[in-house]
Design an enzyme around this catalytic site. Structure first.
Site, mmCIF file in Angstrom:
data_model
loop_
_atom_site.group_PDB
_atom_site.id
_atom_site.type_symbol
_atom_site.label_atom_id
_atom_site.label_comp_id
_atom_site.label_asym_id
_atom_site.label_seq_id
_atom_site.Cartn_x
_atom_site.Cartn_y
_atom_site.Cartn_z
ATOM 1 C CB SER A 144 47.481 14.271 -10.428
ATOM 2 O OG SER A 144 48.604 15.082 -10.137
ATOM 3 C CE1 TYR A 158 44.717 18.644 -12.404
ATOM 4 C CE2 TYR A 158 46.505 18.165 -10.878
ATOM 5 C CZ TYR A 158 45.868 17.949 -12.092
ATOM 6 O OH TYR A 158 46.381 17.030 -12.979
#
Length: 251
Positions: A144, A158
């Site tokens: 990501s 995350y």
């Protein structure tokens, strides 16, 4: 030089979000699929849907909990055998919960790190064992843009997990550099999936558009790809150099 067609594709986390979307897209391209996830009822429904829409392909499914490395080590080669081999493994399974560190949500943050880092690592171990044995293959690690810099609040754990995946994938790529095993790190931007509820930032794209871009990038087999390439490739360069106060405002 064109890349070989990866006819047999294994996708983890295939019961929803990007995994489910990729399964539909690859099925429409005539690829054979091995789909794995914890929610088998959704996998079975997806399998029936894909076979009805594309009767010429093969689709096999299996329950898989990437948090259990023994389960991963068993299921990945089993799925490969049932499909007659695997040419590409997409390590996609992950979770997106999280909270600011020190706010009483340590268990949630730990779960994110466990699934996203160690779960992906287990998938990479199983995939690379197959690819080393056959001398070729394409490993795709779904990371990501949140892993480029440290992120605040719900993105802290995350983003840290995705930063670890960037390093993991690059290390594997270095290890097999010059061989017929290709390793791609894919960094999606903000795509409207359940995993990003409450964390959708600027330039968020709808799921269908995001999946189309994701599959297009995977098919090119880059060392590192951004999804969508515009605007996330230039944004990624900015993220690396912007001061932290600017990162805080932007995210």
């Amino acid at each position: 030089m064109p890349h070989p067609v990866r006819q047999r594709i294994l996708i983890t986390g295939a019961s929803s979000g990007l995994g489910e979307g990729m399964a539909r897209r690859f099925a429409a391209m005539g690829r054979d699929l091995a789909l794995a996830a914890r929610r088998t009822e959704r996998l079975d429904a997806l399998r029936e849907e894909l076979l009805a829409a594309h009767p010429g392909i093969r689709v096999v499914t299996s329950a898989l909990d990437v948090d259990d490395p023994d389960d991963v080590a068993r299921v990945v080669p089993e799925l490969a055998d049932r499909l007659g081999g695997v040419d590409r493994v997409i390590a996609n399974a992950g979770i997106g919960k999280g909270a600011s560190v020190g706010t009483g949500k340590a268990k949630v943050n730990r779960a994110v790190l466990l699934t996203n880092v160690l779960g992906t690592h287990a998938t990479c171990e199983a995939a690379m064992e197959l690819f080393r044995a056959q001398g070729a293959g394409h490993l795709v690690v779904i990371s990501s843009v949140a892993g480029i810099r440290g992120m605040r609040q719900t993105r802290t754990a995350y983003g840290a997990s995705k930063a670890a995946l960037n390093s993991l994938a690059e290390g594997i790529r270095s290890d097999v550099y010059g061989s017929q095993i290709v390793v791609s790190t894919i960094l999606p931007g903000f795509i409207a999936t359940d995993i990003n509820v409450g964390r959708r930032g600027p330039f968020t794209v709808e799921l269908d558009k995001g999946v189309r871009s994701l599959v297009d990038v995977i098919e090119r087999e880059p060392a590192r790809g951004y999804v969508p390439e515009w605007p996330w490739r230039p944004i990624a360069k900015l993220l690396k150099v912007l001061p932290l106060r600017a990162i805080r405002r932007a995210t």
